[in-house]
Design a protein around this motif. Structure first.
Motif, PDB file in Angstrom:
ATOM      1  N   GLN A  39     -20.801   8.140 -11.936  1.00 61.32           N
ATOM      2  CA  GLN A  39     -19.622   8.789 -11.347  1.00 61.32           C
ATOM      3  C   GLN A  39     -19.103   8.010 -10.147  1.00 61.32           C
ATOM      4  O   GLN A  39     -17.895   7.829  -9.971  1.00 61.32           O
ATOM      5  N   GLN A  40     -20.040   7.543  -9.322  1.00 68.63           N
ATOM      6  CA  GLN A  40     -19.666   6.933  -8.052  1.00 68.63           C
ATOM      7  C   GLN A  40     -19.231   5.476  -8.163  1.00 68.63           C
ATOM      8  O   GLN A  40     -18.394   5.014  -7.381  1.00 68.63           O
ATOM      9  N   LEU A  41     -19.802   4.750  -9.115  1.00 69.04           N
ATOM     10  CA  LEU A  41     -19.509   3.314  -9.211  1.00 69.04           C
ATOM     11  C   LEU A  41     -18.009   3.033  -9.434  1.00 69.04           C
ATOM     12  O   LEU A  41     -17.425   2.212  -8.709  1.00 69.04           O
ATOM     13  N   PRO A  42     -17.338   3.692 -10.377  1.00 68.36           N
ATOM     14  CA  PRO A  42     -15.888   3.452 -10.528  1.00 68.36           C
ATOM     15  C   PRO A  42     -15.086   3.844  -9.292  1.00 68.36           C
ATOM     16  O   PRO A  42     -14.098   3.182  -8.949  1.00 68.36           O
ATOM     17  N   ILE A  43     -15.514   4.905  -8.606  1.00 72.14           N
ATOM     18  CA  ILE A  43     -14.817   5.345  -7.396  1.00 72.14           C
ATOM     19  C   ILE A  43     -14.944   4.297  -6.294  1.00 72.14           C
ATOM     20  O   ILE A  43     -13.966   3.917  -5.636  1.00 72.14           O
ATOM     21  N   LEU A  44     -16.166   3.805  -6.093  1.00 72.36           N
ATOM     22  CA  LEU A  44     -16.402   2.781  -5.075  1.00 72.36           C
ATOM     23  C   LEU A  44     -15.649   1.498  -5.392  1.00 72.36           C
ATOM     24  O   LEU A  44     -15.082   0.847  -4.505  1.00 72.36           O
ATOM     25  N   ALA A  45     -15.667   1.132  -6.673  1.00 74.15           N
ATOM     26  CA  ALA A  45     -14.975  -0.088  -7.081  1.00 74.15           C
ATOM     27  C   ALA A  45     -13.467   0.028  -6.837  1.00 74.15           C
ATOM     28  O   ALA A  45     -12.830  -0.905  -6.348  1.00 74.15           O
TER      29      ALA A  45
END
Length: 343
Positions: free
Chosen positions: A66-72
């Motif tokens: 969930q977080q990886l695309p948001i951070l990217a």
């Protein structure tokens, strides 16, 4: 330039954390996110996790997918650097490539990732999505290994040491007594290692073992064998390497090792290394000048006896190995620059 750095081992005394810091020292802005909760890195897995691993899956306990695309999306990194990546879903990798086509998607692992016990289905299914896969296992580059699982470009990189962490320590007499001895091994249990260490002890060599696993099975089998039955971490690990006259460097058979972390860490810390003989070891450190090697238990015993009684030679070899580490560019700095040049 920015790097989004993902790893399952972001504990501050771990090698992943060292690489993260090295990227920063090289001038990169590094955004980190743990694939495994940092507090769980050294905990034994729960029953449910052992069952899932047998089935080829690992729980995403940090909500990484969930977080990886948001951070990217938020940071727009130039490089998305994923160490191991067993919890990263292939769909997450595809989403990253679609949203950030300019970013390089990089896989790195110091484990034998073709071996089934090191990877889960997410890793296997996602390999084809990476721009490049770096490995410290030379055989993983062979066509019938990681490329056969879908990896497009696999590059072999030798092991490395951290210049800020791995350097010689000056120990007090008490530290020498508390941590060291004549011959030592710091590491986890393997049957072959245990047999070799017991062989030395039964031949009158004083051996001390720090580590986890089933070392207690050797307890009481020889008066010359001291089983601590606990690991050394952080500064105690580094001091332990300095405290032994001879540091044994065994290779993990389950990982088909030809070199290992201690291949670099022992010499970088100024320790004398007696290691298993491999072509990669011979290439990295010249035999009998920068390191000493063995291919059998009888040769191991012979070398131990000789170098315990030849302190000047032992110290000269240890010093030469430390110089080789520096002059040949074995540090994280040089290895990471080598890898970045491929991108």
């Amino acid at each position: 330039m920015k790097i989004l750095f993902i790893s399952d081992r972001l504990n501050t005394d771990g090698r992943s954390y060292q690489r993260k810091c090295t990227f920063e020292e090289l001038g990169y802005t590094v955004i980190t996110y743990p694939a495994v909760p940092v507090e769980d890195v050294r905990k034994k897995p729960l029953f449910i996790d052992r069952v899932l691993w047998k089935l080829g899956f690992q729980r995403d306990l940090t909500h990484l997918n969930q977080q990886l695309p948001i951070l990217a999306q938020q940071h727009q990194p130039d490089i998305i650097w994923i160490e191991k990546g067993n919890t990263v879903a292939p769909a997450t990798l595809r989403r990253l490539k679609q949203r950030l086509p300019h970013s390089k998607l990089v896989s790195f692992s110091e484990d034998d990732m073709f071996a089934r016990h090191n990877r889960c289905w997410f890793y296997t299914w996602g390999l084809k999505e990476y721009n490049i896969v770096f490995t410290t296992k030379s055989y993983n580059c062979q066509p019938n290994e990681l490329p056969s699982l879908g990896a497009k470009k696999v590059v072999f990189i030798d092991k490395s040491y951290d210049a800020q962490t791995h350097y010689p320590r000056i120990l007090s007499t008490k530290e020498q007594q508390d941590l060291g001895g004549d011959v030592g091994f710091i590491g986890s249990y393997e049957k072959e290692r245990a047999e070799s260490l017991l062989f030395l002890a039964k031949n009158g060599i004083k051996v001390r073992i720090w580590g986890t696993g089933h070392w207690q099975t050797l307890q009481g089998q020889s008066e010359s064998l001291l089983i601590e039955n606990k690991p050394l971490y952080g500064e105690n690990y580094l001091k332990g390497l300095a405290a032994f006259k001879i540091n044994l460097c065994f290779l993990r058979k389950a990982n088909r090792d030809l070199q290992t972390d201690r291949t670099m860490e022992i010499p970088a810390c100024g320790g004398f290394m007696l290691a298993e003989r491999t072509e990669e070891h011979l290439r990295l450190f010249e035999e009998d000048k920068e390191a000493v090697y063995f291919s059998s238990e009888s040769e191991l015993l012979e070398k131990v006896r000789y170098y315990l009684s030849h302190e000047t030679e032992r110290q000269a070899i240890a010093s030469a190995a430390r110089v080789r580490c520096i002059n040949s560019g074995y540090s994280h700095h040089e290895r990471l620059k080598q890898m970045l040049a491929y991108l």
